[in-house]
Design an enzyme around this catalytic site. Structure first.
Site, short mmCIF file in Angstrom:
data_model
loop_
_atom_site.label_atom_id
_atom_site.label_comp_id
_atom_site.label_asym_id
_atom_site.label_seq_id
_atom_site.Cartn_x
_atom_site.Cartn_y
_atom_site.Cartn_z
CG HIS A 72 1.14 5.91 -5.09
ND1 HIS A 72 -0.10 6.47 -5.26
CD2 HIS A 72 0.94 4.57 -5.25
CE1 HIS A 72 -0.99 5.54 -5.52
NE2 HIS A 72 -0.39 4.37 -5.53
CD GLU A 87 -0.85 9.77 -4.25
OE1 GLU A 87 0.03 9.38 -5.05
OE2 GLU A 87 -2.04 9.42 -4.33
CG ASP A 126 0.99 8.87 -8.22
OD1 ASP A 126 1.35 7.76 -7.74
OD2 ASP A 126 0.29 9.67 -7.57
CG ASP A 166 -2.25 2.12 1.59
OD1 ASP A 166 -2.72 0.96 1.62
OD2 ASP A 166 -1.72 2.60 0.58
P1 PGA Z 1 -2.52 -1.33 -8.40
O1 PGA Z 1 -2.03 -0.17 -7.43
O2 PGA Z 1 -1.95 -2.58 -7.83
O3 PGA Z 1 -4.03 -1.30 -8.31
O4 PGA Z 1 -1.98 -1.03 -9.75
C1 PGA Z 1 -0.70 -0.15 -7.06
C2 PGA Z 1 -0.46 0.94 -6.04
O5 PGA Z 1 -1.20 1.93 -6.04
O6 PGA Z 1 0.47 0.78 -5.24
#
Ligand code: PGA
Length: 253
Positions: free
Chosen positions: A144, A149, A142, A67
């Site tokens: 994702h 999302e 959350d 992404d």
């Molecule tokens: P993080 O994010 O590694 O900064 O915890 C994980 C994600 O959003 O997939």
């Protein structure tokens, strides 16, 4: 699904890097899907070490990132703090330290003038490369996967997605605050591979560490399969999935 629990973040990262290195050694021209965020940084550090000390060779490896924020992109002439693009993250945390070839790196272009068309091209590029051999994934607070999302369909493909409030809050705390960027200046949309795109990878490694992730990891791996927690799609995955956790992230399993 194979769930591996390691003592701490370092051991989790070392295990993941070992698996990635094994793939590169057995298939030097493999296609790897990379992820951004705090979670994989230790894995990338270990890959860099293996490149420098053990000659791990990325010269034929092709990469696709999950992404990118919409409206930002790599501009190496800008000071680091003003650019929180994932392109820059990958450059700083991994690519500039290894011998991956520039033309083999694919990161969604956050500066594209035609996001919809671009998303289709990105899917085409993955297909042209023969598909992704190994996709590395984190999990958002959350639930994702990439920027899929809550509510994203399991049949979703690469597209533009609005970031959920929790993601904006998490990213602000983890990255933007330190860089002196206000909440108002943060990008609110991103280009993301879809859940269906991710599920087409031949193998998956999902990483999570820290007690903050314990509840959501348990929901994704053991709870109902639901688009409210898009990482729960791992339970539908047909390929070989390895989940590598530190003890804290595994605490609620
Ligand atoms: P993080 O994010 O590694 O900064 O915890 C994980 C994600 O959003 O997939």
């Amino acid at each position: 699904m194979n769930i591996i629990v390691r003592e701490n973040y370092y051991e989790m990262s070392k295990h993941a890097a070992g698996m990635i290195a094994e793939l590169i050694r057995s298939k030097p021209d493999c296609v790897i899907g990379f992820a951004t965020g705090g979670t994989p940084i230790g894995t990338y550090k270990e890959l860099i070490r293996m490149h420098k000390e053990e000659g791990l060779d990325f010269s034929e490896v092709k990469t696709f990132n999950l992404d990118e924020y919409l409206g930002v992109g790599i501009d190496l002439s800008k000071p680091y703090n003003l650019d929180q693009s994932y392109a820059r993250f990958m450059h700083e945390e991994l690519f500039k330290h290894i011998n991956v070839r520039k033309e083999n790196i694919h990161i969604p272009d956050g500066l594209t003038k035609d996001p919809e068309e671009y998303c289709k091209l990105y899917e085409d590029e993955i297909k042209k490369a023969g598909g992704i051999d190994l996709q590395i994934l984190g999990i958002g607070g959350d639930g994702h996967w990439a920027f899929n999302e809550p509510g994203s369909s399991f049949t979703s493909r690469t597209r533009v997605e609005a970031l959920a409030q929790q993601t904006l809050d998490d990213n602000y705390e983890a990255f933007y605050k330190k860089a002196g960027i206000s909440r108002e200046q943060m990008p609110r949309y991103a280009i993301t591979m879809g859940i269906a795109t991710i599920l087409e990878a031949r193998t998956i490694i999902m990483l999570a560490n820290g007690s903050k992730k314990a509840d959501i990891v348990a929901k994704a791996l053991k709870g109902p399969v639901t688009t409210d927690v898009t990482a729960s799609a791992i339970q539908l995955y047909k390929g070989k999935a390895t989940v590598i956790l530190d003890k804290e992230a595994a605490a609620k399993l």
